[in-house]
Write an enzyme that holds these catalytic residues in place. Structure first.
Site, PDB file in Angstrom:
ATOM      1  CD1 TRP A 132     -58.153  29.151   1.676  1.00  0.00           C
ATOM      2  CD2 TRP A 132     -57.462  29.128   3.832  1.00  0.00           C
ATOM      3  NE1 TRP A 132     -59.348  29.139   2.308  1.00  0.00           N
ATOM      4  CE2 TRP A 132     -58.874  29.138   3.721  1.00  0.00           C
ATOM      5  CE3 TRP A 132     -56.782  29.047   4.797  1.00  0.00           C
ATOM      6  CZ2 TRP A 132     -59.657  29.258   4.898  1.00  0.00           C
ATOM      7  CZ3 TRP A 132     -57.483  29.327   5.962  1.00  0.00           C
ATOM      8  CH2 TRP A 132     -58.900  29.254   6.042  1.00  0.00           C
ATOM      9  CE  LYS A 156     -58.013  26.997  -8.946  1.00  0.00           C
ATOM     10  NZ  LYS A 156     -57.768  27.997  -8.055  1.00  0.00           N
ATOM     11  CB  ALA A 158     -56.074  28.740  -2.207  1.00  0.00           C
ATOM     12  N   GLY A 208     -61.300  20.986  -0.110  1.00  0.00           N
ATOM     13  CA  GLY A 208     -62.065  22.246  -0.047  1.00  0.00           C
ATOM     14  C   GLY A 208     -63.401  22.161   0.595  1.00  0.00           C
ATOM     15  CB  SER A 209     -66.118  24.622   0.443  1.00  0.00           C
ATOM     16  OG  SER A 209     -66.523  24.818  -0.871  1.00  0.00           O
ATOM     17  CD  GLU A 230     -60.076  16.761   3.546  1.00  0.00           C
ATOM     18  OE1 GLU A 230     -61.062  16.992   4.200  1.00  0.00           O
ATOM     19  OE2 GLU A 230     -59.138  17.353   3.885  1.00  0.00           O
ATOM     20  CG  LEU A 231     -65.697  17.561  -0.322  1.00  0.00           C
ATOM     21  CD1 LEU A 231     -67.069  17.107  -0.904  1.00  0.00           C
ATOM     22  CD2 LEU A 231     -64.716  18.468  -1.271  1.00  0.00           C
ATOM     23  CB  CYS A 264     -61.948  19.761   6.492  1.00  0.00           C
ATOM     24  SG  CYS A 264     -61.901  20.999   5.043  1.00  0.00           S
ATOM     25  CD  GLU A 351     -65.955  23.143   7.466  1.00  0.00           C
ATOM     26  OE1 GLU A 351     -65.065  22.437   7.898  1.00  0.00           O
ATOM     27  OE2 GLU A 351     -66.345  23.352   6.283  1.00  0.00           O
TER      28      GLU A 351
END
Length: 449
Positions: A132, A156, A158, A208-209, A230-231, A264, A351
């Site tokens: 998001w 897909k 958020a 995301g996470s 990509e975290l 991030c 984080e």
């Protein structure tokens, strides 16, 4: 089917109610997308480029609409939203111009055949699971190269930004008459796992996470699907003894407050040589205090930040700016600076996704590097020094991250690859390397006659 609502984080007002697609509904979309791929993969680079230019124009046409819906759903400032739209349009134009050259067949220097070359063919249907915080950029930065490579997309998004996803879907749907290049799949986690397993899906990209990335990677691995991750990040910036301290402080504040700190690759840990620490903190706290901040994306995230700041204090941090949520409605949190005169390894393990900066005082360069590299994350980072060559060698050889910079902060751009190491993920987006993530590298050989 499960239902959910989008909420304005500035006011707490409900914006709209939605329902997740059932597996049966999602499966129909997958099957149709697979048919669309058979059309799109045969379209020439020239015609694909025309579609990407059309997409860039459409994004600019809808710039205000996109900025407003992002503002309503996740709090992004209107000015930041418009800048995000423009960045996406420029990225579309970049790949429209450069993709054909990036994917040009490469002739083998020598081989057991009379002739051999490497060809780059599209994977097929790429399933994207997007966050998001940059609800348009995260989509377009993979979609532009993936489309130019001949792939089609299932998105897909958020739940928090479902309205943005709807508008993205509408913009894409207006590009082509007889087939769709992107279909919006607003599904829950259970159905998402089924999408990954579907034989028509050939690639997955997730932003995301780290925890979410591990779950998606497990599903992809079980089904032998290629994946780009990509975290999260806990990016470290080193301010050395010879740095331009005032410039470093201003730049570090910008790095920390990108998207209200909800990025991030935002700077999160600042490791400062003890001889310039007092001067740095003076300028840094002033810059943080003066910044205009949007709300966090939800009250849930605000509560998370409150808890994390309490942990930072328990771990030995001293709050010198901010440090508590304001009274009243909305998901606001002030710019906050927490100083550590002694390092605590616990601080580097998670984080902080908000406008909270951790500043560490280091006695020398070696200690600063040890603090920076003690995190399980490795997305971005940098160093501030007047000795440019020394700074370049230090970040290239010693700082453990996928994107490192001297005397500035990390900014993603279509022309250069972006991605992390360690728990910040693997694979690359953007640049020449980014488009190669979404192709099948095929060897084509011809026997002698």
């Amino acid at each position: 089917m499960s239902s959910f609502q989008t909420v304005n984080p500035a006011t707490g007002d409900i914006l709209k109610s939605y329902q997740h697609l059932s597996w049966a509904e999602a499966e129909k979309q997958i099957e149709q997308t697979a048919k669309d791929f058979q059309i799109w993969r045969k379209v020439s680079f020239k015609d694909r480029a025309e579609v990407l230019h059309k997409l860039a124009t459409a994004l600019r046409t809808h710039k205000t609409d996109l900025a407003q819906v992002m503002n309503q759903e996740m709090g992004k400032l209107i000015s930041e939203g418009k800048a995000e739209v423009e960045k996406c349009a420029v990225t579309c134009e970049y790949y429209a111009k450069e993709a054909q050259g990036m994917l040009k067949n490469q002739v083998a220097v020598s081989s057991p055949y009379a002739h051999a070359e490497v060809s780059f063919q599209p994977l097929g249907v790429v399933f994207s699971v997007m966050p998001w915080n940059f609800p348009l950029w995260q989509v377009l930065r993979f979609a532009a190269p993936a489309l130019m490579a001949g792939n089609v997309i299932l998105l897909k998004h958020a739940d928090l930004t479902a309205g943005t996803a709807e508008l993205i879907g509408k913009i894409f749907n207006d590009l082509t008459a007889d087939y769709k290049l992107l279909r919006n799949l607003q599904v829950n986690h259970e159905v998402a796992a089924q999408v990954i397993a579907h034989p028509a899906v050939h690639g997955v990209t997730f932003t995301g996470s780290s925890q979410g990335g591990k779950a998606v990677a497990m599903e992809a691995a079980k089904n032998l699907k290629k994946i780009v991750l990509e975290l999260g990040g806990s990016d470290a910036y080193l301010v050395l003894e010879d740095a331009d301290v005032e410039m470093a402080a201003k730049t570090c504040a910008k790095a920390r407050l990108v998207n209200c700190g909800q990025s991030c690759v935002a700077g999160k840990r600042f490791i400062v040589h003890e001889k310039v620490a007092k001067d740095f903190l003076h300028h840094f706290t002033n810059e943080m205090k003066a910044a205009e901040l949007a709300p966090l994306a939800s009250v849930k995230f605000q509560k998370t930040i409150v808890n994390q700041v309490e942990k930072l204090k328990a771990w030995g941090g001293k709050v010198v700016l901010g440090g508590s949520a304001p009274q009243g409605p909305g998901a606001f949190y002030p710019a906050t600076v927490v100083v550590f005169e002694k390092d605590n390894p616990d601080v580097h393990q998670e984080e902080v996704f908000g406008p909270v900066a951790s500043v560490f005082i280091a006695k020398d360069e070696k200690t600063a590097l040890e603090i920076a590299n003690s995190s399980p994350f490795g997305l971005g980072g940098g160093v501030f020094t007047r000795n440019i060559q020394k700074g370049k060698e230090l970040i290239e050889k010693e700082l453990q991250a996928g994107f490192v910079v001297v005397n500035d902060y990390v900014k993603s751009d279509a022309r250069i690859p972006f991605g992390g190491v360690k728990e910040s993920g693997y694979g690359r987006e953007l640049g020449h390397f980014g488009i190669l993530e979404f192709v099948n590298i095929k060897t084509v050989a011809v026997a002698g006659v």
